[in-house]
Structure formats: structure tokens, C-alpha cells
Write a protein that holds these residues in place. Structure first.
Motif, PDB file in Angstrom:
ATOM      1  N   LYS A   1      -8.834  -5.223   8.821  1.00 15.23           N
ATOM      2  CA  LYS A   1      -8.524  -6.576   9.307  1.00 15.23           C
ATOM      3  C   LYS A   1      -7.255  -6.555  10.146  1.00 15.23           C
ATOM      4  O   LYS A   1      -7.011  -7.424  10.972  1.00 15.23           O
ATOM      5  CB  LYS A   1      -8.246  -7.517   8.118  1.00 15.23           C
ATOM      6  N   ARG A   2      -6.424  -5.564   9.886  1.00 14.67           N
ATOM      7  CA  ARG A   2      -5.103  -5.502  10.483  1.00 14.67           C
ATOM      8  C   ARG A   2      -5.161  -4.716  11.800  1.00 14.67           C
ATOM      9  O   ARG A   2      -5.537  -3.547  11.801  1.00 14.67           O
ATOM     10  CB  ARG A   2      -4.194  -4.771   9.498  1.00 14.67           C
ATOM     11  N   GLN A   3      -4.780  -5.336  12.901  1.00 15.42           N
ATOM     12  CA  GLN A   3      -4.721  -4.672  14.205  1.00 15.42           C
ATOM     13  C   GLN A   3      -5.846  -3.633  14.376  1.00 15.42           C
ATOM     14  O   GLN A   3      -5.561  -2.431  14.549  1.00 15.42           O
ATOM     15  CB  GLN A   3      -3.353  -4.008  14.382  1.00 15.42           C
TER      16      GLN A   3
ATOM     17  N   VAL B   1      -0.398  11.810   6.578  1.00 19.83           N
ATOM     18  CA  VAL B   1      -1.473  11.345   7.460  1.00 19.83           C
ATOM     19  C   VAL B   1      -1.081  10.016   8.104  1.00 19.83           C
ATOM     20  O   VAL B   1      -0.562   9.117   7.416  1.00 19.83           O
ATOM     21  CB  VAL B   1      -2.793  11.153   6.661  1.00 19.83           C
ATOM     22  N   HIS B   2      -1.321   9.906   9.405  1.00 16.86           N
ATOM     23  CA  HIS B   2      -1.218   8.612  10.091  1.00 16.86           C
ATOM     24  C   HIS B   2      -2.483   8.377  10.890  1.00 16.86           C
ATOM     25  O   HIS B   2      -2.920   9.264  11.647  1.00 16.86           O
ATOM     26  CB  HIS B   2       0.001   8.578  11.025  1.00 16.86           C
ATOM     27  N   ILE B   3      -3.031   7.217  10.736  1.00 19.18           N
ATOM     28  CA  ILE B   3      -4.276   6.863  11.432  1.00 19.18           C
ATOM     29  C   ILE B   3      -4.038   6.828  12.943  1.00 19.18           C
ATOM     30  O   ILE B   3      -4.818   7.373  13.724  1.00 19.18           O
ATOM     31  CB  ILE B   3      -4.772   5.492  10.918  1.00 19.18           C
ATOM     32  N   SER B   4      -2.978   6.171  13.335  1.00 19.17           N
ATOM     33  CA  SER B   4      -2.652   6.048  14.762  1.00 19.17           C
ATOM     34  C   SER B   4      -1.790   7.237  15.204  1.00 19.17           C
ATOM     35  O   SER B   4      -1.246   7.969  14.363  1.00 19.17           O
ATOM     36  CB  SER B   4      -1.896   4.734  15.014  1.00 19.17           C
ATOM     37  N   ASP B   5      -1.660   7.395  16.520  1.00 18.80           N
ATOM     38  CA  ASP B   5      -0.768   8.437  17.025  1.00 18.80           C
ATOM     39  C   ASP B   5       0.633   7.843  17.149  1.00 18.80           C
ATOM     40  O   ASP B   5       0.991   7.251  18.176  1.00 18.80           O
ATOM     41  CB  ASP B   5      -1.264   8.973  18.369  1.00 18.80           C
TER      42      ASP B   5
ATOM     43  N   THR C   1       7.317   5.644   6.147  1.00 19.91           N
ATOM     44  CA  THR C   1       7.484   6.920   6.866  1.00 19.91           C
ATOM     45  C   THR C   1       8.806   6.952   7.617  1.00 19.91           C
ATOM     46  O   THR C   1       9.517   7.967   7.625  1.00 19.91           O
ATOM     47  CB  THR C   1       6.366   7.044   7.950  1.00 19.91           C
ATOM     48  N   HIS C   2       9.081   5.832   8.277  1.00 21.81           N
ATOM     49  CA  HIS C   2      10.171   5.772   9.248  1.00 21.81           C
ATOM     50  C   HIS C   2      11.493   5.300   8.637  1.00 21.81           C
ATOM     51  O   HIS C   2      12.504   5.282   9.327  1.00 21.81           O
ATOM     52  CB  HIS C   2       9.782   4.823  10.394  1.00 21.81           C
ATOM     53  N   THR C   3      11.452   4.905   7.356  1.00 23.59           N
ATOM     54  CA  THR C   3      12.655   4.292   6.762  1.00 23.59           C
ATOM     55  C   THR C   3      13.086   4.898   5.438  1.00 23.59           C
ATOM     56  O   THR C   3      14.233   4.708   5.042  1.00 23.59           O
ATOM     57  CB  THR C   3      12.414   2.786   6.496  1.00 23.59           C
TER      58      THR C   3
ATOM     59  N   ILE D   1      -0.633  11.740   1.738  1.00 26.63           N
ATOM     60  CA  ILE D   1       0.047  10.444   1.755  1.00 26.63           C
ATOM     61  C   ILE D   1       0.121   9.865   3.167  1.00 26.63           C
ATOM     62  O   ILE D   1       0.478  10.562   4.123  1.00 26.63           O
ATOM     63  CB  ILE D   1       1.462  10.553   1.131  1.00 26.63           C
ATOM     64  N   ASN D   2      -0.271   8.591   3.267  1.00 30.68           N
ATOM     65  CA  ASN D   2       0.040   7.804   4.455  1.00 30.68           C
ATOM     66  C   ASN D   2       1.106   6.803   4.008  1.00 30.68           C
ATOM     67  O   ASN D   2       0.783   5.755   3.441  1.00 30.68           O
ATOM     68  CB  ASN D   2      -1.201   7.080   4.984  1.00 30.68           C
ATOM     69  N   PRO D   3       2.362   7.121   4.269  1.00 29.71           N
ATOM     70  CA  PRO D   3       3.439   6.260   3.763  1.00 29.71           C
ATOM     71  C   PRO D   3       3.598   4.982   4.591  1.00 29.71           C
ATOM     72  O   PRO D   3       4.463   4.165   4.289  1.00 29.71           O
ATOM     73  CB  PRO D   3       4.691   7.140   3.889  1.00 29.71           C
TER      74      PRO D   3
ATOM     75  N   PHE E   1      10.641   3.726  17.385  1.00 31.12           N
ATOM     76  CA  PHE E   1      11.045   3.794  15.971  1.00 31.12           C
ATOM     77  C   PHE E   1       9.987   4.487  15.112  1.00 31.12           C
ATOM     78  O   PHE E   1      10.276   4.918  13.998  1.00 31.12           O
ATOM     79  CB  PHE E   1      11.383   2.407  15.413  1.00 31.12           C
ATOM     80  N   ARG E   2       8.761   4.617  15.635  1.00 35.03           N
ATOM     81  CA  ARG E   2       7.719   5.310  14.865  1.00 35.03           C
ATOM     82  C   ARG E   2       7.720   6.821  15.115  1.00 35.03           C
ATOM     83  O   ARG E   2       6.960   7.570  14.500  1.00 35.03           O
ATOM     84  CB  ARG E   2       6.333   4.753  15.209  1.00 35.03           C
ATOM     85  N   HIS E   3       8.556   7.288  16.036  1.00 34.59           N
ATOM     86  CA  HIS E   3       8.539   8.721  16.362  1.00 34.59           C
ATOM     87  C   HIS E   3       9.231   9.551  15.289  1.00 34.59           C
ATOM     88  O   HIS E   3       8.961  10.733  15.161  1.00 34.59           O
ATOM     89  CB  HIS E   3       9.209   8.974  17.718  1.00 34.59           C
TER      90      HIS E   3
HETATM   91  C1  DQA Z   1       0.680   4.264  10.127  1.00 32.64           C
HETATM   92  C2  DQA Z   1       1.710   4.259  11.253  1.00 32.64           C
HETATM   93  C3  DQA Z   1       2.980   3.558  10.822  1.00 32.64           C
HETATM   94  O1  DQA Z   1       3.927   3.560  11.881  1.00 32.64           O
HETATM   95  C4  DQA Z   1       2.678   2.114  10.457  1.00 32.64           C
HETATM   96  O2  DQA Z   1       3.856   1.483   9.981  1.00 32.64           O
HETATM   97  C5  DQA Z   1       1.558   1.983   9.498  1.00 32.64           C
HETATM   98  C6  DQA Z   1       0.413   2.871   9.599  1.00 32.64           C
HETATM   99  C7  DQA Z   1      -0.666   4.876  10.570  1.00 32.64           C
HETATM  100  O3  DQA Z   1      -1.472   5.178   9.694  1.00 32.64           O
HETATM  101  O4  DQA Z   1      -0.915   5.030  11.775  1.00 32.64           O
HETATM  102  O5  DQA Z   1       1.553   1.075   8.692  1.00 32.64           O
HETATM  103  O6  DQA Z   1       1.178   5.076   9.064  1.00 32.64           O
END
Ligand code: DQA
Length: 144
Positions: free
Chosen positions: A18-20, A99-103, A79-81, A73-75, A110-112
Motif C-alpha cells: 500500500k505504501r509508495q 536487504v533493501h527492496i529499493s535501490d 538502516t540510516h539512523t 534483515i530489512n531495517p 540520506f539513504r546512501h
Molecule cells: C528500505 C529503504 C529505506 O531507505 C526505507 O526507509 C525503507 C525501506 C527498502 O527496503 O528499500 O523503509 O529499507
């Protein structure tokens, strides 16, 4: 004796599907859990969990010390904090897959940066929810 792999999910991943969806796709977290359960061979058990709370994730990582052979883990945003999540993972001896779903590297600056990558043995980004299956395959191969 079965081997157990914890699959841990951080904040807002309960809203997956549902989210983005343009970023995270249309599969729900329940779909991801089903994919993960199918992906592992006999003799490997998945303990699949999600929390929106940093301390709960820390508690689960500590729990894994006694009962899990590996952690995937997908934190999410932690992850970033989160130095607390990093520290908990650093106190864990088994293989850790992030694991991250997105790149995350192609998104906002800030996600790098990932605290978790400082501990993770393997990092998988940008493969959609398939990243969980790939992460589990990596962990299963590592466990032998
Ligand atoms: C995420 C990427 C993170 O930056 C973001 O805060 C998420 C999901 C991903 O799976 O792509 O909530 O971890």
C-alpha cells in the motif's frame, strides 16, 4: 535439528503493497513471508517478524543470539539512523544479510549511508522483494 533464520523487518514495512507502490511494488509483507517460506529447503525454518519500534528490533536481534543460525534483515529507515541496531547485530555471531527492496543508492542522499552495512556480511539492494529470497539463498549457502 532444524536451522532457524530470523527474517526481521523494520518500520513501515507492515504497509508494503500500500505504501509508495511505485518504489516498493505491490506485494504485501504477507506475500513476502510466503515467498520466504517457499524459498528455503527442508530443515530450515523461517521466523518472520516486523516491528515499527527500534527497541523491539534490538530485542529480537538479541534473542537471535540463542535461537537463530542467521539473520536476514530489512531495517528500513533504521538502516540510516540506528547505532543501536548496528550494536545489536555486532553482538550477534552468525551471518547477517541486509536487504533493501529499493535501490537506496539511487535515492535521497540520506539513504546512501547504512549503519547496518558496517556489520552485514552481505547487502542486497534494488532487487524488489526478490532480494529477500536472494538473501535467504545466500544465508542458506553460508550455513551449508
Ligand atoms: C528500505 C529503504 C529505506 O531507505 C526505507 O526507509 C525503507 C525501506 C527498502 O527496503 O528499500 O523503509 O529499507
Amino acid at each position: 535439528m532444524a536451522q532457524t533464520i530470523f527474517v526481521l523487518n523494520g518500520p513501515n514495512l507492515n504497509l508494503l503493497g500500500k505504501r509508495q507502490p511505485e518504489i516498493y511494488g505491490s506485494d504485501t509483507l504477507a506475500d513476502v513471508e510466503a515467498m520466504c517460506r517457499k524459498a528455503v529447503p527442508d530443515g530450515v525454518e523461517i521466523d518472520f517478524r516486523q516491528s515499527n519500534h527500534e527497541g523491539v528490533l534490538v530485542d529480537w536481534i538479541q534473542e537471535a543470539r540463542d535461537v537463530a543460525e542467521a539473520i536476514v534483515i530489512n531495517p528500513a529507515a533504521y538502516t540510516h539512523t540506528s547505532v543501536a541496531v548496528l550494536d545489536a547485530l555486532s553482538a550477534y555471531d552468525g551471518p547477517v544479510v541486509e536487504v533493501h527492496i529499493s535501490d537506496v543508492h539511487k535515492r535521497e542522499k540520506f539513504r546512501h549511508h547504512s549503519y547496518v552495512s558496517m556489520r552485514a556480511d552481505e547487502v542486497i539492494v534494488g532487487r524488489g522483494v526478490q532480494g529477500y529470497v536472494d538473501g535467504l539463498a545466500w544465508a542458506v549457502a553460508k550455513l551449508g
